[in-house]
Design a protein around this motif. Structure first.
Motif, PDB file in Angstrom:
ATOM      1  N   GLU A   1      45.682  40.767  33.460  1.00  0.00           N
ATOM      2  CA  GLU A   1      44.709  41.622  32.782  1.00  0.00           C
ATOM      3  C   GLU A   1      44.595  41.215  31.308  1.00  0.00           C
ATOM      4  O   GLU A   1      43.495  41.156  30.762  1.00  0.00           O
ATOM      5  CB  GLU A   1      45.118  43.087  32.927  1.00  0.00           C
TER       6      GLU A   1
ATOM      7  N   ALA B   1      42.162  45.345  42.469  1.00  0.00           N
ATOM      8  CA  ALA B   1      41.682  44.798  41.207  1.00  0.00           C
ATOM      9  C   ALA B   1      40.321  44.153  41.412  1.00  0.00           C
ATOM     10  O   ALA B   1      39.931  43.806  42.530  1.00  0.00           O
ATOM     11  CB  ALA B   1      42.671  43.757  40.668  1.00  0.00           C
TER      12      ALA B   1
ATOM     13  N   CYS C   1      50.362  41.739  37.041  1.00  0.00           N
ATOM     14  CA  CYS C   1      49.011  42.285  36.860  1.00  0.00           C
ATOM     15  C   CYS C   1      48.703  42.495  35.380  1.00  0.00           C
ATOM     16  O   CYS C   1      47.593  42.208  34.925  1.00  0.00           O
ATOM     17  CB  CYS C   1      48.862  43.605  37.614  1.00  0.00           C
TER      18      CYS C   1
ATOM     19  N   SER D   1      40.647  42.915  36.257  1.00  0.00           N
ATOM     20  CA  SER D   1      40.692  44.292  35.760  1.00  0.00           C
ATOM     21  C   SER D   1      41.278  45.141  36.871  1.00  0.00           C
ATOM     22  O   SER D   1      40.836  45.063  38.021  1.00  0.00           O
ATOM     23  CB  SER D   1      39.287  44.805  35.427  1.00  0.00           C
TER      24      SER D   1
END
Length: 187
Positions: A59, A77, A55, A65
Motif C-alpha cells: 500500500e 484489495a 499489505c 489499496s
C-alpha cells in the motif's frame, strides 16, 4: 511466471521486502478482470508471510489499496497498476501459475523458511528447463527481479543448495551469469 516476476521488479520499489513480493506475486496472478483480489486466510497461512505487514508495504508503494485488511477471513484489495492487465499469461493460466508458485515457494517443499530464499527458489525454478532443471540468468537480473542486494546472492544460492532446492550452482566470473541445476526433487 517469468514475465510477472520481471514486471514486479520494475513496478515495486527496490526496498520492498521478499514477503511483500511473494504476496504481490500471488495478487498479480490471482486478480480478476477488475484488478480486485480476494485471498482467503488459509492461502495467506500457506504463503507464510506476515500479510498485514506485506499489505502495508504494498500500500505504501501505491501498488494496491486495501478493501478489507488482513484478518481471520483473509483480505481483499484493489490493485492500482493498470499495466497488470497487459501482463501475460491469460487469467486461467495465471491461476495455475499462482498455484504453482504457492506450492514451489512453500517452506515444506523448499526446506527454507526465509521469504527471500523462497522467492529466489521460485524465481530459479521458473527460469529452469523443466526436463534438465538447468537455468542461466545474468546475476544482475536475478538480483533485480528478486529485489535482493548484490552481496547476498552467493550466500543464498549456497543455502538453497544446502536445503535441497539446488543441486549445484556457479557464477561465471567472465560473464557474470549465474548457472544452476535444480535438485531432482524440485524439477
Amino acid at each position: 511466471m517469468g514475465e510477472i516476476l520481471s514486471y514486479l521488479a520494475v513496478a515495486l520499489p527496490a526496498d520492498v521486502t521478499a514477503e511483500a513480493r511473494l504476496l504481490a506475486l500471488q495478487c498479480a496472478l490471482r486478480m480478476n478482470t477488475w484488478m480486485r483480489i480476494d485471498l482467503p486466510a488459509g492461502m495467506l497461512r500457506s504463503l507464510g508471510v506476515d500479510a498485514a505487514e506485506a499489505c502495508r508495504e504494498l500500500e505504501q508503494a501505491r501498488w494496491l489499496s486495501m478493501v478489507d485488511a488482513p484478518g481471520a477471513e483473509g483480505f481483499a484489495a484493489q490493485l492500482r497498476d493498470p499495466a497488470l492487465l497487459a501482463q501475460p499469461p491469460a487469467r486461467p493460466d495465471r491461476r495455475q501459475a499462482a498455484d504453482w508458485a504457492l506450492r514451489r515457494g512453500s517452506p515444506a517443499r523448499t526446506g527454507v523458511a526465509e521469504p527471500h530464499q523462497r522467492l529466489l527458489g521460485v524465481y530459479l525454478t521458473a527460469h529452469s528447463d523443466p526436463c534438465s532443471g538447468e537455468g542461466l540468468r545474468e546475476c544482475d537480473q536475478v538480483l533485480r527481479d528478486c529485489g535482493m542486494p548484490g552481496q547476498v546472492l552467493a550466500g543464498e544460492m549456497t543455502r538453497l543448495t544446502d536445503s535441497g532446492v539446488l543441486e549445484a550452482w556457479e557464477i561465471c566470473p567472465d560473464s557474470g551469469d549465474a548457472h544452476w541445476t535444480l535438485a531432482p526433487g524440485q524439477r
